[in-house]
Design a protein around this motif. Structure first.
Motif, PDB file in Angstrom:
ATOM      1  N   ARG A  51      14.963 119.664  40.523  1.00 20.90           N
ATOM      2  CA  ARG A  51      14.823 119.069  39.268  1.00 20.90           C
ATOM      3  C   ARG A  51      13.605 118.936  38.984  1.00 20.90           C
ATOM      4  O   ARG A  51      12.771 118.541  39.585  1.00 20.90           O
ATOM      5  N   VAL A  52      13.006 119.215  37.421  1.00 23.95           N
ATOM      6  CA  VAL A  52      11.740 119.181  37.283  1.00 23.95           C
ATOM      7  C   VAL A  52      11.635 118.482  35.854  1.00 23.95           C
ATOM      8  O   VAL A  52      12.474 118.929  35.020  1.00 23.95           O
ATOM      9  N   LEU A  53      10.566 118.004  35.632  1.00 27.78           N
ATOM     10  CA  LEU A  53      10.180 117.524  34.335  1.00 27.78           C
ATOM     11  C   LEU A  53       9.232 118.369  33.589  1.00 27.78           C
ATOM     12  O   LEU A  53       8.267 118.945  34.158  1.00 27.78           O
ATOM     13  N   MET A  54       9.616 118.752  32.467  1.00 32.85           N
ATOM     14  CA  MET A  54       8.846 119.822  31.679  1.00 32.85           C
ATOM     15  C   MET A  54       8.388 119.515  30.297  1.00 32.85           C
ATOM     16  O   MET A  54       8.892 118.368  29.771  1.00 32.85           O
ATOM     17  N   LEU A  55       7.477 119.977  29.984  1.00 30.34           N
ATOM     18  CA  LEU A  55       6.834 119.844  28.447  1.00 30.34           C
ATOM     19  C   LEU A  55       6.800 120.943  27.633  1.00 30.34           C
ATOM     20  O   LEU A  55       6.653 122.242  28.190  1.00 30.34           O
ATOM     21  N   ARG A  56       7.548 121.189  26.588  1.00 33.68           N
ATOM     22  CA  ARG A  56       7.298 122.198  25.471  1.00 33.68           C
ATOM     23  C   ARG A  56       6.190 122.222  24.699  1.00 33.68           C
ATOM     24  O   ARG A  56       6.186 121.471  24.223  1.00 33.68           O
ATOM     25  N   VAL A  57       5.421 123.354  24.957  1.00 37.48           N
ATOM     26  CA  VAL A  57       4.230 123.362  24.129  1.00 37.48           C
ATOM     27  C   VAL A  57       4.689 123.562  22.611  1.00 37.48           C
ATOM     28  O   VAL A  57       5.701 124.297  22.535  1.00 37.48           O
ATOM     29  N   GLN A  58       4.023 123.307  21.775  1.00 41.80           N
ATOM     30  CA  GLN A  58       4.268 123.253  20.345  1.00 41.80           C
ATOM     31  C   GLN A  58       4.447 124.786  19.996  1.00 41.80           C
ATOM     32  O   GLN A  58       3.763 125.686  20.759  1.00 41.80           O
ATOM     33  N   GLY A  59       5.588 125.109  19.125  1.00 45.09           N
ATOM     34  CA  GLY A  59       5.773 126.406  18.982  1.00 45.09           C
ATOM     35  C   GLY A  59       7.039 126.808  19.936  1.00 45.09           C
ATOM     36  O   GLY A  59       7.650 127.816  19.457  1.00 45.09           O
ATOM     37  N   GLY A  60       7.092 126.156  20.837  1.00 42.38           N
ATOM     38  CA  GLY A  60       8.334 126.364  21.649  1.00 42.38           C
ATOM     39  C   GLY A  60       8.310 127.759  22.838  1.00 42.38           C
ATOM     40  O   GLY A  60       9.375 128.137  23.250  1.00 42.38           O
ATOM     41  N   GLN A  61       7.182 128.454  22.777  1.00 46.06           N
ATOM     42  CA  GLN A  61       7.112 129.685  23.734  1.00 46.06           C
ATOM     43  C   GLN A  61       6.641 129.633  24.930  1.00 46.06           C
ATOM     44  O   GLN A  61       6.805 130.528  25.937  1.00 46.06           O
ATOM     45  N   ARG A  62       6.069 128.480  25.143  1.00 48.52           N
ATOM     46  CA  ARG A  62       5.576 127.964  26.750  1.00 48.52           C
ATOM     47  C   ARG A  62       6.049 126.447  27.300  1.00 48.52           C
ATOM     48  O   ARG A  62       6.099 125.583  26.328  1.00 48.52           O
ATOM     49  N   TYR A  63       6.320 126.515  28.540  1.00 42.10           N
ATOM     50  CA  TYR A  63       6.758 125.211  28.872  1.00 42.10           C
ATOM     51  C   TYR A  63       5.956 125.084  30.028  1.00 42.10           C
ATOM     52  O   TYR A  63       5.838 125.899  31.079  1.00 42.10           O
ATOM     53  N   VAL A  64       5.390 123.639  30.142  1.00 39.91           N
ATOM     54  CA  VAL A  64       4.758 123.421  31.439  1.00 39.91           C
ATOM     55  C   VAL A  64       5.551 122.737  32.175  1.00 39.91           C
ATOM     56  O   VAL A  64       6.231 121.607  31.752  1.00 39.91           O
ATOM     57  N   ILE A  65       5.712 122.970  33.825  1.00 35.42           N
ATOM     58  CA  ILE A  65       6.370 122.354  34.471  1.00 35.42           C
ATOM     59  C   ILE A  65       5.375 121.175  35.137  1.00 35.42           C
ATOM     60  O   ILE A  65       4.343 121.447  35.834  1.00 35.42           O
ATOM     61  N   LEU A  66       5.728 119.751  34.713  1.00 33.21           N
ATOM     62  CA  LEU A  66       4.687 118.711  35.265  1.00 33.21           C
ATOM     63  C   LEU A  66       4.836 118.405  36.634  1.00 33.21           C
ATOM     64  O   LEU A  66       3.889 118.252  37.377  1.00 33.21           O
ATOM     65  N   ASP A  67       6.083 118.319  37.099  1.00 34.18           N
ATOM     66  CA  ASP A  67       6.333 117.835  38.359  1.00 34.18           C
ATOM     67  C   ASP A  67       7.973 117.711  38.734  1.00 34.18           C
ATOM     68  O   ASP A  67       8.724 118.023  38.071  1.00 34.18           O
ATOM     69  N   LYS A  68       8.132 117.572  39.869  1.00 32.40           N
ATOM     70  CA  LYS A  68       9.440 117.545  40.630  1.00 32.40           C
ATOM     71  C   LYS A  68      10.120 116.144  40.138  1.00 32.40           C
ATOM     72  O   LYS A  68       9.260 115.237  40.211  1.00 32.40           O
ATOM     73  N   VAL A  69      11.415 115.916  39.974  1.00 33.20           N
ATOM     74  CA  VAL A  69      11.982 114.706  39.986  1.00 33.20           C
ATOM     75  C   VAL A  69      12.800 114.413  40.827  1.00 33.20           C
ATOM     76  O   VAL A  69      13.564 115.161  41.299  1.00 33.20           O
ATOM     77  N   VAL A  70      12.489 113.198  41.268  1.00 34.89           N
ATOM     78  CA  VAL A  70      13.428 112.633  42.924  1.00 34.89           C
ATOM     79  C   VAL A  70      14.195 111.483  42.364  1.00 34.89           C
ATOM     80  O   VAL A  70      13.660 110.696  41.271  1.00 34.89           O
ATOM     81  N   THR A  71      15.099 111.295  43.217  1.00 37.30           N
ATOM     82  CA  THR A  71      15.810 110.000  42.911  1.00 37.30           C
ATOM     83  C   THR A  71      15.264 109.148  43.845  1.00 37.30           C
ATOM     84  O   THR A  71      15.225 109.265  45.088  1.00 37.30           O
ATOM     85  N   ALA A  72      15.125 107.675  43.481  1.00 37.58           N
ATOM     86  CA  ALA A  72      14.714 106.708  44.505  1.00 37.58           C
ATOM     87  C   ALA A  72      15.943 106.469  45.579  1.00 37.58           C
ATOM     88  O   ALA A  72      16.937 106.379  45.357  1.00 37.58           O
TER      89      ALA A  72
END
Length: 118
Positions: free
Chosen positions: A97-118
Motif C-alpha cells: 500500500r502506498v501514499l501518493m500525491l497527485r500533481v496539479q493537472g492530474g497527469q503525474r503522481y508521486v509515490i511518497l512512501d509505503k503505508v504500514v499498519t502498526a
C-alpha cells in the motif's frame, strides 16, 4: 450565451484547482516490472504516470571479499566473507500500500512512501 457560461464555469473550475494543487491518494502496487498502481480501487496507473523516489527503489550491496595476510613469511588469503548480497532497501512489491500525491493537472503522481499498519 452558453459559450460565455461555459467560459465562466471553466474559469471557476481553474480557480478551484489552483487553490487545491495537490491531492493525497492511496494506492496498491499491482505489478513492479512494469510498475502499475491501483488507486483507491477506482483506476490503475501505468509507470508513465508515476514518479518513484530513490528511497522506494531496490538497493542491494555485494560485500563479498577476501583478505591477503602474511603469516611466518608466507602470503595467504582468508576464505570469502559476506558471500550473500545484502538488501539495504527491498523496493516496492505487489500488494504494497502506498501514499501518493497527485500533481496539479492530474497527469503525474508521486509515490511518497509505503503505508504500514502498526
Amino acid at each position: 450565451m452558453s459559450s460565455l457560461l461555459d467560459l465562466i464555469k471553466a474559469a471557476g473550475a481553474d480557480a478551484v484547482n489552483a487553490s487545491n494543487p495537490v491531492n493525497i491518494l492511496f494506492g496498491e502496487i499491482l505489478t513492479v516490472n512494469p510498475l502499475s498502481v491501483k488507486v483507491d480501487q477506482r483506476f490503475t496507473l501505468p509507470a508513465d504516470f508515476l514518479i518513484v523516489p530513490e528511497s522506494l527503489t531496490r538497493h542491494v550491496v555485494d560485500l563479498k571479499h577476501t583478505h591477503q595476510y602474511t603469516d611466518d613469511g608466507s602470503t595467504n588469503n582468508t576464505s570469502e566473507a559476506l558471500t550473500q548480497k545484502i538488501v539495504i532497501r527491498p523496493g516496492l512489491a505487489p500488494g504494497d500500500r502506498v501514499l501518493m500525491l497527485r500533481v496539479q493537472g492530474g497527469q503525474r503522481y508521486v509515490i511518497l512512501d509505503k503505508v504500514v499498519t502498526a
